[in-house]
Write an enzyme that holds these catalytic residues in place. Structure first.
Site, PDB file in Angstrom:
ATOM      1  N   HIS A   9       0.846  -1.200   0.000  1.00  0.00           N
ATOM      2  CA  HIS A   9       0.000   0.000   0.000  1.00  0.00           C
ATOM      3  C   HIS A   9       0.876   1.243   0.000  1.00  0.00           C
ATOM      4  CE1 HIS A   9      -3.971  -1.989   0.792  1.00  0.00           C
ATOM      5  NE2 HIS A   9      -3.139  -2.965   1.088  1.00  0.00           N
ATOM      6  N   GLY A  12       5.271   4.862  -2.829  1.00  0.00           N
ATOM      7  CA  GLY A  12       6.666   4.971  -3.275  1.00  0.00           C
ATOM      8  C   GLY A  12       7.151   3.656  -3.861  1.00  0.00           C
ATOM      9  N   LYS A  13       6.793   2.560  -3.205  1.00  0.00           N
ATOM     10  CA  LYS A  13       7.219   1.242  -3.690  1.00  0.00           C
ATOM     11  C   LYS A  13       6.474   0.892  -4.979  1.00  0.00           C
ATOM     12  CE  LYS A  13       8.162  -0.950   0.780  1.00  0.00           C
ATOM     13  NZ  LYS A  13       7.762  -2.101   1.598  1.00  0.00           N
ATOM     14  N   ASP A  69       9.497  -6.423   1.586  1.00  0.00           N
ATOM     15  CA  ASP A  69       9.675  -5.861   2.919  1.00  0.00           C
ATOM     16  C   ASP A  69      11.087  -5.320   2.938  1.00  0.00           C
ATOM     17  OD1 ASP A  69       8.196  -5.559   5.495  1.00  0.00           O
ATOM     18  OD2 ASP A  69      10.104  -6.317   6.240  1.00  0.00           O
ATOM     19  N   GLY A 148      10.586   7.894   1.878  1.00  0.00           N
ATOM     20  CA  GLY A 148      11.203   7.369   3.102  1.00  0.00           C
ATOM     21  C   GLY A 148      12.562   7.988   3.408  1.00  0.00           C
ATOM     22  N   TYR A 149      13.569   7.117   3.555  1.00  0.00           N
ATOM     23  CA  TYR A 149      14.905   7.543   3.975  1.00  0.00           C
ATOM     24  C   TYR A 149      15.792   7.981   2.804  1.00  0.00           C
ATOM     25  CZ  TYR A 149      13.598   5.450   8.438  1.00  0.00           C
ATOM     26  OH  TYR A 149      12.964   5.166   9.621  1.00  0.00           O
ATOM     27  N   ASP A 150      15.241   8.085   1.596  1.00  0.00           N
ATOM     28  CA  ASP A 150      16.051   8.440   0.412  1.00  0.00           C
ATOM     29  C   ASP A 150      16.898   9.706   0.602  1.00  0.00           C
ATOM     30  OD1 ASP A 150      15.329   6.238  -0.999  1.00  0.00           O
ATOM     31  OD2 ASP A 150      13.923   7.244  -2.340  1.00  0.00           O
ATOM     32  N   LYS A 170      18.552   5.525  -9.127  1.00  0.00           N
ATOM     33  CA  LYS A 170      18.186   4.660  -7.996  1.00  0.00           C
ATOM     34  C   LYS A 170      17.645   3.316  -8.481  1.00  0.00           C
ATOM     35  CE  LYS A 170      15.254   4.060  -3.973  1.00  0.00           C
ATOM     36  NZ  LYS A 170      14.052   4.424  -3.231  1.00  0.00           N
TER      37      LYS A 170
HETATM   38  P1  IMP Z   1       7.741  -1.927   4.979  1.00  0.00           P
HETATM   39  O1  IMP Z   1       8.598  -2.793   4.096  1.00  0.00           O
HETATM   40  O2  IMP Z   1       6.444  -1.583   4.333  1.00  0.00           O
HETATM   41  O3  IMP Z   1       7.639  -2.462   6.363  1.00  0.00           O
HETATM   42  O4  IMP Z   1       8.435  -0.501   5.135  1.00  0.00           O
HETATM   43  C1  IMP Z   1       9.693  -0.271   4.700  1.00  0.00           C
HETATM   44  C2  IMP Z   1      10.139   1.103   5.149  1.00  0.00           C
HETATM   45  O5  IMP Z   1      11.544   1.157   4.962  1.00  0.00           O
HETATM   46  C3  IMP Z   1       9.562   2.227   4.303  1.00  0.00           C
HETATM   47  O6  IMP Z   1       8.369   2.725   4.832  1.00  0.00           O
HETATM   48  C4  IMP Z   1      10.691   3.249   4.367  1.00  0.00           C
HETATM   49  O7  IMP Z   1      10.663   3.942   5.587  1.00  0.00           O
HETATM   50  C5  IMP Z   1      11.934   2.355   4.373  1.00  0.00           C
HETATM   51  N1  IMP Z   1      12.382   2.077   2.991  1.00  0.00           N
HETATM   52  C6  IMP Z   1      12.342   0.897   2.330  1.00  0.00           C
HETATM   53  N2  IMP Z   1      12.830   1.017   1.084  1.00  0.00           N
HETATM   54  C7  IMP Z   1      13.166   2.315   0.956  1.00  0.00           C
HETATM   55  C8  IMP Z   1      13.722   3.052  -0.128  1.00  0.00           C
HETATM   56  O8  IMP Z   1      13.955   2.573  -1.243  1.00  0.00           O
HETATM   57  N3  IMP Z   1      13.950   4.354   0.136  1.00  0.00           N
HETATM   58  C9  IMP Z   1      13.694   4.942   1.333  1.00  0.00           C
HETATM   59  N4  IMP Z   1      13.163   4.308   2.364  1.00  0.00           N
HETATM   60  C10 IMP Z   1      12.896   2.989   2.174  1.00  0.00           C
END
Ligand code: IMP
Length: 193
Positions: A9, A12-13, A69, A148-150, A170
């Protein structure tokens, strides 16, 4: 084109997955579009949580599903927040950046790495998991692309953050791209046979 559920959900992903799937002849449909519930991420490992999300989506939709994940590990924090990256930020990324950079400065240890576990699940419960890592360092936030942390992550071999480098770079070097490349290889083998 065969349909595949993107079991996330996170916008960004989803954005990063779309261009990767098209060349494989897979038509993505997101968990949100299908109205699928988000399962609780009860595992303390990346592959464990990826499997929970992919299996839940495949079983609920009757379609193959792909879930990721992922998270950022900080050497100065002993590898945290890792699998708890989303919860560590709790929606306030600027505050999380400050906590991470304060710890890195105190330890003079700036190494960091992203991990992605990508799980492909079939409705019958069959799963396959692929792991990708991207190593680099953390620095003061720069750039506006990505999520996120990019803004605080500078990958090895570059001088700019993921958020400055943008999707074009990226998506060729990230933890998600590396895990996805392994999955794509299996799909090509499948298409050839
Ligand atoms: P989850 O996999 O949905 O539990 O969440 C992964 C979390 O890791 C994201 O909400 C981001 O905070 C961080 N994260 C994972 N991949 C990236 C990325 O490619 N860039 C920046 N932050 C990321």
């Amino acid at each position: 084109m065969s349909r595949i559920v993107i079991a996330t959900h996170n916008p960004g992903k989803i954005k990063e997955f779309l261009p990767l799937l098209a060349p494989l002849g897979l038509e993505p449909v997101s968990a949100g579009e299908l109205g699928l519930a988000e399962p609780e991420e009860t595992s303390d490992t990346f592959p464990g949580n990826a499997r929970i999300k992919a299996l839940a989506a495949a079983r609920a939709s009757g379609l193959p599903a792909l879930a990721d994940d992922s998270g950022l590990s900080i050497a100065a924090l002993g590898g945290a927040p890792g699998v708890y990256s989303a919860r560590y930020a709790a929606g306030d990324y600027p505050a999380a950046f400050t906590r991470i950079l304060t710890a890195a400065e105190a330890a003079q240890e700036f190494r960091a790495w992203f991990t992605c576990a990508l799980c492909y699940a079939q409705p019958d419960g069959t799963t396959a998991t692929y792991i990708g890592e991207a190593h680099g360092r953390v620095a003061a936030p720069q750039g506006t692309a990505g999520f996120g942390y990019d803004p605080i992550f500078i990958p090895d071999g570059y001088e700019q953050s993921y958020a400055e480098l943008g999707a074009e770079i990226k998506d060729g070097i990230s933890h998600r791209a590396r895990a996805f490349a392994q999955f794509a290889e299996t799909q090509k083998t499948f298409q050839r046979s």
